[in-house]
Design an enzyme around this catalytic site. Structure first.
Site, short mmCIF file in Angstrom:
data_model
loop_
_atom_site.label_atom_id
_atom_site.label_comp_id
_atom_site.label_asym_id
_atom_site.label_seq_id
_atom_site.Cartn_x
_atom_site.Cartn_y
_atom_site.Cartn_z
N HIS A 258 34.15 92.41 -11.20
CA HIS A 258 32.91 91.78 -11.66
C HIS A 258 32.31 92.67 -12.74
O HIS A 258 32.34 93.89 -12.64
CB HIS A 258 31.92 91.62 -10.50
CG HIS A 258 30.85 90.63 -10.78
ND1 HIS A 258 29.72 90.95 -11.50
CD2 HIS A 258 30.74 89.32 -10.47
CE1 HIS A 258 28.96 89.89 -11.61
NE2 HIS A 258 29.56 88.88 -11.00
N ASP A 309 34.47 84.43 -5.76
CA ASP A 309 35.50 83.39 -5.87
C ASP A 309 36.68 83.62 -4.96
O ASP A 309 37.40 82.66 -4.62
CB ASP A 309 35.97 83.29 -7.33
CG ASP A 309 34.87 82.73 -8.22
OD1 ASP A 309 34.71 83.22 -9.35
OD2 ASP A 309 34.15 81.83 -7.77
C1 SDX Z 1 32.21 85.01 -11.73
O1 SDX Z 1 28.88 87.37 -14.46
C2 SDX Z 1 28.69 86.74 -13.34
O2 SDX Z 1 27.73 86.92 -12.63
C3 SDX Z 1 29.80 85.75 -12.97
C4 SDX Z 1 29.73 85.21 -11.56
C5 SDX Z 1 28.57 84.25 -11.38
O3 SDX Z 1 28.12 84.07 -10.24
O4 SDX Z 1 28.19 83.60 -12.40
O5 SDX Z 1 29.60 86.28 -10.63
C6 SDX Z 1 30.97 84.39 -11.21
O6 SDX Z 1 32.58 84.71 -12.83
C7 SDX Z 1 32.95 86.01 -10.92
C8 SDX Z 1 34.18 86.60 -11.67
C9 SDX Z 1 35.35 85.62 -11.53
N1 SDX Z 1 36.46 86.05 -12.41
C10 SDX Z 1 37.60 86.56 -11.89
O7 SDX Z 1 37.80 86.74 -10.70
C11 SDX Z 1 38.67 86.86 -12.93
C12 SDX Z 1 39.29 88.23 -12.66
N2 SDX Z 1 38.31 89.26 -12.94
C13 SDX Z 1 38.39 89.96 -14.18
O8 SDX Z 1 38.87 89.22 -15.27
C14 SDX Z 1 37.22 90.86 -14.46
O9 SDX Z 1 36.98 91.58 -13.31
C15 SDX Z 1 35.92 90.28 -14.96
C16 SDX Z 1 36.12 89.46 -16.17
C17 SDX Z 1 35.27 89.48 -13.89
C18 SDX Z 1 35.01 91.44 -15.32
O10 SDX Z 1 35.73 92.25 -16.14
P1 SDX Z 1 35.09 93.32 -17.15
O11 SDX Z 1 33.76 93.76 -16.71
O12 SDX Z 1 35.21 92.76 -18.52
O13 SDX Z 1 36.06 94.53 -16.88
P2 SDX Z 1 37.33 94.83 -17.73
O14 SDX Z 1 38.09 93.56 -17.98
O15 SDX Z 1 36.86 95.63 -18.89
O16 SDX Z 1 38.19 95.73 -16.75
C19 SDX Z 1 37.82 97.07 -16.48
C20 SDX Z 1 39.01 97.68 -15.77
C21 SDX Z 1 40.33 97.43 -16.50
O17 SDX Z 1 41.20 98.47 -16.15
P3 SDX Z 1 41.71 99.44 -17.30
O18 SDX Z 1 42.35 98.54 -18.34
O19 SDX Z 1 40.44 100.14 -17.82
O20 SDX Z 1 42.68 100.35 -16.58
O21 SDX Z 1 39.18 97.06 -14.51
C22 SDX Z 1 40.42 96.35 -14.49
C23 SDX Z 1 40.86 96.16 -15.90
O22 SDX Z 1 42.26 96.09 -15.97
N3 SDX Z 1 40.17 95.06 -13.86
C24 SDX Z 1 41.06 94.42 -13.11
C25 SDX Z 1 40.42 93.24 -12.71
N4 SDX Z 1 39.18 93.20 -13.22
C26 SDX Z 1 39.04 94.33 -13.94
N5 SDX Z 1 42.33 94.73 -12.76
C27 SDX Z 1 42.96 93.82 -11.99
N6 SDX Z 1 42.41 92.68 -11.53
C28 SDX Z 1 41.15 92.36 -11.88
N7 SDX Z 1 40.62 91.22 -11.44
#
Ligand code: SDX
Length: 373
Positions: A258, A309
Site C-alpha cells: 500500500h 483487497d
Molecule cells: C487499493 O491508495 C489507496 O488508499 C488505495 C486503496 C483504497 O482504499 O482506495 O487502499 C485501495 O488500491 C489497495 C492497493 C491494491 N493494489 C494492489 O494490491 C496491487 C499490488 N500492490 C502494489 O502494486 C503496490 O503495493 C501499490 C501500488 C499498492 C503501492 O505501491 P507503491 O507505494 O508505489 O510502492 P512501490 O511500487 O514503489 O514499491 C516499493 C517496493 C518495491 O520494491 P523495490 O523495487 O524497491 O525492491 O515494494 C515492492 C516493490 O517491488 N512492492 C511489492 C508490492 N508492492 C510493493 N512487491 C511485491 N508485491 C507487491 N504487491
C-alpha cells in the site's frame, strides 16, 4: 511560492485538506474508527455519516434509508442498454457506462449545488447495484430480479444476483466489506473525482472518471487479480514455490502493499476472520491455507503486508460471487466516498492544477519538411 516539490506519483505530497477520513493512526471516517463502524454499523448508516459528517439520529437514518430504497430502480432504457452491450465487455466498463447513463435520466444532472449533488449521490448509490446485478442476470441469459424495497443494499445485491433469500451471515459479511470500501482519503480514484469536481463539473462526470481510475489493477482491480493466482494454487507448498518465483521476477503480488500503509492495512485485519469463517462454512479451507502461506512468504521475503483487497477477493469468492463483480462492488461502496469528496471540494473550491517539471527537448526552431532528411 515555495521551492516546487516533485515526488513521482505525488508520493507523500499533501495535495489538499479533508475532514472526511484520516489514515494517519488507523482508518477513521469523520473521526470514528472503522473497527467500531465495522462491528456496530451498517453500510447505509456509514454512508449517511460520510456524506453528512455526523452519525444519524434514528429519524434521520430511517429517512435516508427510505430515500435509498425508493431510488432502487432503473429506467427501462438503461435496462435495454445493459441487455445490448456486447457480452465480452468487462463489468467495470459497464459500471463506468452505467454511471454515465444514469446522468442522462437524472433531472438534476447539470445542477452542481450541494443539495442536488447529495440527492444525486443517493440515487447513484441506490442504482449502481442494479446496474451490476441486472447486467449480470442479462449477460447470463436470465431475467432481472428487481430489488425488495424494504431490504438493505447488501441484502438486495445477493437477492438480485440469485433470486433467492440470502443467508444472514452472508449479508453481514458483504455489508462489512461495503463499510470498509466506502472511503480512503486521497486514493487515486478519489483524487480523480476531486480533480473533476474542481473544474465545477458534475457528480456523474466525477464518478464516471473515478470508476475508470478504480478499474486499474494497482488500485481497485486488485481484488479480482488476487483470485487469478489464488484459484490456480492447490496447496500451500505449491503456493510457496509460486510466490517465491514471482518475487524473484520482481512481480507485484496483487493484494499486497500500500502506498500509505507500510505496516498493515487495518481493513485487511477486520476482514480476515470473516474469510476464515466463510471458508470453513463453504469448504474452502484449502484456499485459506494457500492464502495464509502466501501472506507468510511475502511478509518474510519483502516485509509487505496484505491490503484490503487480499481478504476481500477471497470473501467474495466464498460468497460464490463471479470474480468480475468484485471491483464493481468496490465501486458501489466508494461512490459514497467519491460523492463526499465532490461535495467537500466544491464547498471550498480551488481548481486542481499542479505543475510539471519539463525534461523534454532543448529550445529549437522549426525545420521545413524538405530539409528533414
Ligand atoms: C487499493 O491508495 C489507496 O488508499 C488505495 C486503496 C483504497 O482504499 O482506495 O487502499 C485501495 O488500491 C489497495 C492497493 C491494491 N493494489 C494492489 O494490491 C496491487 C499490488 N500492490 C502494489 O502494486 C503496490 O503495493 C501499490 C501500488 C499498492 C503501492 O505501491 P507503491 O507505494 O508505489 O510502492 P512501490 O511500487 O514503489 O514499491 C516499493 C517496493 C518495491 O520494491 P523495490 O523495487 O524497491 O525492491 O515494494 C515492492 C516493490 O517491488 N512492492 C511489492 C508490492 N508492492 C510493493 N512487491 C511485491 N508485491 C507487491 N504487491
Amino acid at each position: 511560492m515555495n521551492e516546487a516539490i516533485y515526488r513521482p506519483g505525488l508520493e507523500g505530497i499533501i495535495a489538499g485538506e479533508t475532514s472526511i477520513s484520516s489514515i494517519a493512526d488507523g482508518l477513521r471516517y469523520r473521526g470514528y474508527p472503522i473497527e467500531q463502524l465495522a462491528q456496530y454499523s451498517t453500510f447505509e448508516e456509514v454512508a449517511y455519516l460520510v456524506l453528512h459528517g455526523e452519525l444519524p439520529t434514528r429519524a434521520q437514518l430511517d429517512f435516508f434509508t427510505g430515500q435509498l430504497r425508493q431510488a432502487m430502480e432503473l429506467p427501462q432504457e438503461i435496462v435495454s442498454t445493459l441487455r445490448d452491450i456486447p457480452a465480452d465487455v468487462p463489468m467495470m466498463d459497464v459500471m463506468r457506462t452505467g454511471a454515465s447513463l444514469l446522468g442522462h435520466w437524472d433531472p438534476q444532472a447539470q445542477d452542481i449545488s450541494a443539495q442536488a449533488t447529495l440527492d444525486k449521490a443517493v440515487r447513484l448509490v441506490a442504482r449502481l447495484p442494479l446496474v451490476m446485478c441486472y447486467r449480470h442476470r442479462l449477460r447470463s441469459g436470465q431475467e432481472v430480479v428487481p430489488p425488495e424495497p424494504g431490504r438493505s443494499v447488501a441484502w438486495n445485491i445477493l437477492w438480485m444476483l440469485r433470486g433467492q433469500e440470502p443467508q444472514p451471515d452472508h449479508v453481514r459479511a458483504l455489508d462489512v466489506t461495503l463499510i470498509l470500501y466506502v472511503e480512503h482519503e486521497f486514493n487515486a480514484s478519489t483524487f480523480t473525482a476531486r480533480v473533476v469536481a474542481s473544474t465545477l463539473s458534475d457528480l456523474h462526470s466525477a464518478v464516471t472518471a473515478a470508476i475508470g481510475a478504480l478499474k486499474g489493477p494497482l488500485h481497485g482491480g486488485a481484488n479480482e487479480r488476487v483470485m487469478d493466482y489464488l484459484s490456480k494454487l492447490s496447496s500451500a507448498e505449491e503456493a510457496e514455490t509460486w510466490v517465491k518465483q514471482a518475487l524473484e521476477r520482481k512481480e507485484r503480488i496483487m493484494g499486497f502493499g500500500h502506498r500509505v500503509y507500510r505496516t498493515g492495512d487495518p481493513r485487511a485485519a477486520i476482514l480476515a476472520p470473516y474469510c476464515e469463517q466463510l471458508a470453513r462454512q463453504t469448504g474452502n479451507e484449502a484456499m485459506e491455507a494457500v492464502a495464509g502461506r502466501i501472506e507468510q512468504v511475502v511478509r518474510e521475503q519483502k516485509n509487505i503486508p496484505p491490503n484490503v483487497d487480499y481478504p476481500a477477493g477471497r470473501l467474495y469468492y466464498y460468497l460464490g460471487l463471479p470474480v468480475d463483480l468484485y471491483t464493481p462492488l468496490f465501486v458501489i461502496s466508494r461512490t459514497v466516498g467519491w460523492s463526499a469528496h465532490v461535495l467537500e471540494q466544491q464547498a471550498a473550491n480551488r481548481l486542481i492544477r499542479p505543475r510539471a517539471r519539463y525534461v523534454g527537448a532543448e529550445p529549437r526552431d522549426y525545420v521545413p519538411v524538405e530539409q528533414r532528411g
